[in-house]
Enzyme design. Structure first.
Site, mmCIF file in Angstrom:
data_model
loop_
_atom_site.group_PDB
_atom_site.id
_atom_site.type_symbol
_atom_site.label_atom_id
_atom_site.label_comp_id
_atom_site.label_asym_id
_atom_site.label_seq_id
_atom_site.Cartn_x
_atom_site.Cartn_y
_atom_site.Cartn_z
ATOM 1 N N GLU A 258 -47.895 89.455 17.946
ATOM 2 C CA GLU A 258 -48.122 89.105 16.632
ATOM 3 C C GLU A 258 -49.006 88.127 16.226
ATOM 4 O O GLU A 258 -49.607 87.344 16.836
ATOM 5 C CB GLU A 258 -46.742 88.705 15.990
ATOM 6 C CG GLU A 258 -46.653 87.994 14.770
ATOM 7 C CD GLU A 258 -45.603 87.392 14.385
ATOM 8 O OE1 GLU A 258 -44.516 88.126 14.278
ATOM 9 O OE2 GLU A 258 -45.568 85.952 14.261
ATOM 10 N N LYS B 115 -36.684 88.626 19.702
ATOM 11 C CA LYS B 115 -37.494 88.052 18.739
ATOM 12 C C LYS B 115 -37.211 86.485 18.838
ATOM 13 O O LYS B 115 -36.253 86.106 18.587
ATOM 14 C CB LYS B 115 -37.288 88.402 17.275
ATOM 15 C CG LYS B 115 -38.036 87.586 16.118
ATOM 16 C CD LYS B 115 -39.312 88.386 15.892
ATOM 17 C CE LYS B 115 -39.944 87.647 14.901
ATOM 18 N NZ LYS B 115 -39.673 88.280 13.507
ATOM 19 N N ASN C 133 -48.245 89.690 10.762
ATOM 20 C CA ASN C 133 -47.166 88.912 10.042
ATOM 21 C C ASN C 133 -47.796 88.527 8.838
ATOM 22 O O ASN C 133 -48.926 87.494 8.634
ATOM 23 C CB ASN C 133 -46.560 87.583 10.943
ATOM 24 C CG ASN C 133 -45.360 87.158 10.477
ATOM 25 O OD1 ASN C 133 -45.005 87.017 9.015
ATOM 26 N ND2 ASN C 133 -44.640 86.546 11.002
ATOM 27 N N GLU D 6 -45.297 93.088 9.317
ATOM 28 C CA GLU D 6 -44.327 92.194 9.329
ATOM 29 C C GLU D 6 -43.966 91.320 7.906
ATOM 30 O O GLU D 6 -45.128 90.669 7.767
ATOM 31 C CB GLU D 6 -44.215 91.430 10.680
ATOM 32 C CG GLU D 6 -44.421 92.170 11.825
ATOM 33 C CD GLU D 6 -44.599 91.274 13.010
ATOM 34 O OE1 GLU D 6 -44.951 91.716 13.982
ATOM 35 O OE2 GLU D 6 -44.068 89.883 12.779
ATOM 36 N N SER D 7 -42.793 91.187 7.543
ATOM 37 C CA SER D 7 -42.421 89.956 6.701
ATOM 38 C C SER D 7 -42.762 90.342 5.021
ATOM 39 O O SER D 7 -43.984 90.920 4.935
ATOM 40 C CB SER D 7 -43.132 88.731 6.798
ATOM 41 O OG SER D 7 -42.782 88.308 8.169
ATOM 42 N N LYS E 53 -30.912 88.675 11.706
ATOM 43 C CA LYS E 53 -31.045 87.194 12.133
ATOM 44 C C LYS E 53 -30.158 86.353 10.898
ATOM 45 O O LYS E 53 -29.999 86.947 9.718
ATOM 46 C CB LYS E 53 -32.485 86.875 11.619
ATOM 47 C CG LYS E 53 -33.292 86.952 10.126
ATOM 48 C CD LYS E 53 -34.439 86.585 10.376
ATOM 49 C CE LYS E 53 -35.150 86.902 8.762
ATOM 50 N NZ LYS E 53 -36.598 86.501 8.726
ATOM 51 N N GLU F 126 -34.434 94.098 11.437
ATOM 52 C CA GLU F 126 -34.217 92.825 11.931
ATOM 53 C C GLU F 126 -32.869 91.892 11.643
ATOM 54 O O GLU F 126 -32.476 92.028 10.511
ATOM 55 C CB GLU F 126 -35.262 91.736 11.595
ATOM 56 C CG GLU F 126 -35.554 90.306 12.052
ATOM 57 C CD GLU F 126 -36.650 89.839 12.397
ATOM 58 O OE1 GLU F 126 -37.371 90.090 13.224
ATOM 59 O OE2 GLU F 126 -36.662 88.770 11.558
#
Length: 270
Positions: free
Chosen positions: A172, A123, A193, A223-224, A63, A61
């Site tokens: 998600e 995203k 997530n 995710e995360s 960002k 990702e």
């Protein structure tokens, strides 16, 4: 049909800003114009297939910032980052396009995609069909849908529109109830997530708690909060197909080296 409200203070602020921006952009750029943009868009790349390769599939990702961390990477160079992460083994890219809270943009997405051969996920906080048309017109190959933000009928409609345009969305979820809703809506790529959107607290166990309820014929993405090779190996053993990793890579002095390290067992690891 509308996006759900009262999903948490941070989300409420983001959604309020996004609704105002989308309303403005819809007046400036009608959906009819976006449909012409879709016809002129570059050919789709297979996002689903990228997540299902053998091995550890990292959806890297890009960002510049986040509500939980503030500015993450400055300067932020999407072309150089995309190329470096592709060379390091990313299966696909996820690019933040929300501007106020994440400092992202559709230009970042277009630039990163143009400079690589990877499929690219948009995203963002998507709650309007206009945004889905905008996504494909901007050359994206997939897009994020957050179940917590969407009523059931709208979720189904946005998934269906994505498929009509050749994009299978990443849907998600954060809880078992959201997972049930996503499955009922026909989601085929499920993202779990590990960050609670209301509190922004991370708990990687969320992935392990929900994976048993994701059908084998769906693609599962954790995710995360993932930072080590061991994290990925354990989640892969639990049946996750891919891993979305952003902050860990963006905070690294050398994101490509940080990604390569995720594929490499550490000393003492079997």
């Amino acid at each position: 049909m509308s996006a759900q409200a009262n999903t948490g203070t941070v989300l409420d602020r983001i959604l309020e800003a996004r609704r105002a921006e989308v309303d403005h952009r819809k007046r400036v750029l009608p959906e009819t114009a976006l449909k012409y943009g879709v016809k002129a868009a570059t050919p789709l790349r297979d996002f689903s297939a990228a997540l299902c390769r053998d091995g550890l599939n990292v959806l890297a990702e890009l960002k510049p910032a986040s509500p939980s961390r503030g500015v993450i990477r400055d300067p932020f160079e999407p072309v150089a980052l995309g190329q470096a992460l592709e060379s390091a083994g990313a299966c696909a890219l996820s690019v933040l396009t929300e501007g106020e809270f994440f400092r992202g943009s559709l230009k970042n997405l277009r630039d990163a995609r143009k400079s690589t051969q990877l499929p690219v996920l948009r995203k963002d906080f998507i709650f309007d069909s206009w945004q889905v048309w905008e996504t494909r017109a901007s050359d994206a190959d997939s897009f994020l849908l957050i179940v917590a933000l969407l009523e059931d009928a709208l979720l189904r409609d946005l998934i269906a529109l994505g498929r009509e345009l050749g994009m299978e969305p990443l849907v998600e979820v954060h809880t078992s109830q959201e997972l049930d809703r996503a499955l009922a809506a026909g989601a085929r790529i499920l993202g779990v997530n590990n960050r609670d959107l209301k509190t922004l607290i991370l708990n990687v166990n969320t992935s392990f708690e929900l994976i048993g309820r994701i059908p084998d014929d769906c693609i599962a993405v954790s995710e995360s909060g993932l930072r080590t090779h061991d994290d990925l190996v354990k989640l892969r053993a639990a049946r996750f197909d891919a891993f979305l990793i952003g902050t860990h890579l963006m905070l690294a002095r050398d994101p490509a080296a940080a990604l390569a390290a995720l594929f490499t067992p550490t000393a003492g690891t079997p």
